[in-house]
Design an enzyme around this catalytic site. Structure first.
Site, short mmCIF file in Angstrom:
data_model
loop_
_atom_site.label_atom_id
_atom_site.label_comp_id
_atom_site.label_asym_id
_atom_site.label_seq_id
_atom_site.Cartn_x
_atom_site.Cartn_y
_atom_site.Cartn_z
N ILE A 138 0.88 -1.19 0.00
CA ILE A 138 0.00 0.00 0.00
C ILE A 138 0.91 1.23 0.00
O ILE A 138 1.72 1.38 0.90
CB ILE A 138 -0.85 0.06 1.31
CG1 ILE A 138 -1.66 -1.22 1.50
CG2 ILE A 138 -1.75 1.29 1.31
CD1 ILE A 138 -2.11 -1.43 2.95
N HIS A 139 0.80 2.07 -1.01
CA HIS A 139 1.60 3.31 -0.94
C HIS A 139 0.98 4.51 -1.65
O HIS A 139 1.50 5.61 -1.55
CB HIS A 139 3.00 3.07 -1.49
CG HIS A 139 3.07 3.05 -2.99
ND1 HIS A 139 2.81 1.93 -3.73
CD2 HIS A 139 3.36 4.02 -3.90
CE1 HIS A 139 2.94 2.20 -5.02
NE2 HIS A 139 3.26 3.46 -5.15
N ARG A 140 -0.13 4.31 -2.39
CA ARG A 140 -0.72 5.45 -3.13
C ARG A 140 -1.12 6.55 -2.16
O ARG A 140 -1.74 6.25 -1.11
CB ARG A 140 -1.97 5.01 -3.88
CG ARG A 140 -1.71 4.09 -5.01
CD ARG A 140 -1.24 4.83 -6.23
NE ARG A 140 -0.43 3.90 -6.99
CZ ARG A 140 0.52 4.24 -7.83
NH1 ARG A 140 0.81 5.50 -8.03
NH2 ARG A 140 1.20 3.34 -8.48
N ASP A 185 -2.01 -1.65 -4.16
CA ASP A 185 -2.37 -0.48 -4.96
C ASP A 185 -1.21 -0.09 -5.87
O ASP A 185 -1.23 0.96 -6.52
CB ASP A 185 -2.79 0.71 -4.06
CG ASP A 185 -1.67 1.17 -3.11
OD1 ASP A 185 -0.52 0.69 -3.22
OD2 ASP A 185 -1.97 2.02 -2.24
#
Ligand code: UD1
Ligand code: UDP
Length: 391
Positions: A220-222, A304
């Site tokens: 998850i990094h967006r 993501d």
């Protein structure tokens, strides 16, 4: 003798990884005619977001590092433009080579096109049709000042044609006479190349004490997931629910952006549950070989990330996409991925669906593993139309 000088811009983790494929093709097939000058913008700088990849993937050391670090979009991009312009004026390359859609990509495109250095865009044509993403702005602007555009998928190619790029252009190609190619994905080149190495050299499963197939991999990094508490909480609640339904571990290598925001953006009870759950393995970013090993052995992937979505497909793992859309729509169309957004119900439902009916079809979408070689040939041919480039 005719030869080509290119300046490659890297900065963010996925660009360092993608650049490994082209550098390898140059080293193996075109070392006598292509010279590559590597510029690292310094967008990513932690040891495990940058340095680790150079060692592991045998990427040549950057010739320049602009050390721009983290900053607001405008400040970061402006610092990069200034640094890249100076280097281009000094090196005088035949092309600047840009990957993907980060601020480093945009900075390279602006700096080069203003001083008439032809732009080569690798991963051209991808669109989310969501201009609230910084990446969507970066990739559109970069495409529209490029000379050679290499689209990895049929969708990427079709997007460019729809935006006005013509299919029947004749060489020589320039910024005013650009050429669009559909050539496959350099990340697929990489996954094929490093798959065996990862299987033999990575000990990540042993380090984490997890068995093959006994875990789900997640990233998850967006910014819209990490920075919007509602979305981040929904994702973590869904991951915890999937652990309780499946009994599986979830391995989550945390991007530094995410790691920095967990404490402030997770609700106290979600944070407590996440840290108390032993089967949720929150770990620092892993090296590429470790990541590939995890992807090879996971039962499912929840992400993501653009790159991780594709790698899930390369290694034939069902993928749940934590976004409202994807640039890689082919993988959804063939049933290998489900768009679940940051919606608790949709993520859990997607897991149930894949758990009961894993996808069985993974058609060839991303080329033949030779995209980098194709790109090298086209760069050479545009400068030297009579050259024999069968290398
Ligand atoms: C960038 C790209 C994104 C890509 C991602 C790959 C843009 C606009 N976004 O997002 O398209 O998917 O890289 O990982 O270019 N940080 C560190 N150490 C680092 C790097 C970052 O601590 O080595 C932290 C900083 O707090 C920084 C934050 O992460 O502010 C975000 O970094 P940044 O490079 O701005 O964007 P990414 O989210 O990494
Ligand atoms: N990756 C990695 N270690 C990690 C997470 C990701 O090596 O801990 C690799 C992953 O295998 C893929 C690339 O980084 O090749 C994807 O980068 P990221 O998710 O940061 O960015 P995106 O692809 O979304 O732009």
């Amino acid at each position: 003798m005719n030869s080509l000088k290119i300046v490659t811009i890297i900065g963010a983790r996925p660009q360092i990884i993608k650049a490994a494929a082209l550098s390898r093709a140059i080293r193996q097939h075109f070392a006598h005619i292509i010279t590559e000058v590597i510029v690292h913008t310094g967008q990513h700088y932690d040891e495990n977001m940058s340095e680790v990849f150079f060692q592991e993937l045998s990427i040549p050391r950057p010739d320049y590092n602009l050390n721009v670090g983290s900053a607001a979009h405008g400040v970061q991009t402006a610092r990069m433009i200034e640094g890249i312009e100076k280097i281009l004026l000094e090196v005088k390359p035949d092309y600047i080579v840009l990957y993907g859609d980060t601020n480093s990509t945009l900075a390279g495109a602006v700096a080069a096109s203003k001083i008439h250095v032809p732009v080569v865009h690798i991963e051209a044509g991808l669109r989310s049709f969501n201009k609230s993403m910084p990446e969507e702005i970066n990739r559109i602007l970069c495409d529209h000042c490029s000379t050679l555009l290499f689209a990895p998928t049929p969708t990427g190619y079709a997007n460019l044609i729809r935006e006005g790029f013509a299919e029947d252009k004749l060489p020589p190609y320039t910024a005013d006479n650009p050429k669009v190619f559909h050539c496959g994905d350099v990340m697929y080149d990489n996954s094929l190349h490093f798959a065996t190495l990862a299987a033999t050299q990575s000990s990540i499963l042993e380090e984490l004490r997890i068995g093959e197939g006994k875990f789900i991999l997640s990233t998850i990094h967006r910014d819209n997931n990490t920075d919007q508490p509602l979305r981040l909480n929904a994702i973590f609640r869904a991951l915890l629910e999937i652990i309780s339904l499946s009994g599986l571990n979830i391995v989550l290598p945390l991007h530094p952006r995410t790691a920095k925001l967990l404490n402030s953006n997770l609700e106290p009870e979600v944070l407590l549950a996440a840290t108390a759950e032993k089967r949720l393995k929150l770990i620092p970013p892993v090296s590429f070989l470790d990541m590939i090993r995890l992807e090879q052995q996971a039962s499912m992937i929840i992400t993501d990330s653009g790159g991780v979505q594709k790698e899930a497909f390369f290694f034939q793992k069902p993928c749940i996409i934590l976004r409202s859309e994807t640039e890689w729509k082919e993988i959804v169309e063939v049933g290998a991925a489900i768009i679940a957004n940051a919606d608790y119900e949709a993520v859990v439902l997607a897991w149930k669906q894949f758990d009961a009916h894993p996808p069985s079809v993974y058609p060839s979408i991303f080329g033949d593993g030779e995209a980098s070689r194709f790109i090298c040939r086209q760069m050479l041919l545009n400068c030297y139309p009579d050259m024999n480039v069968q290398a």
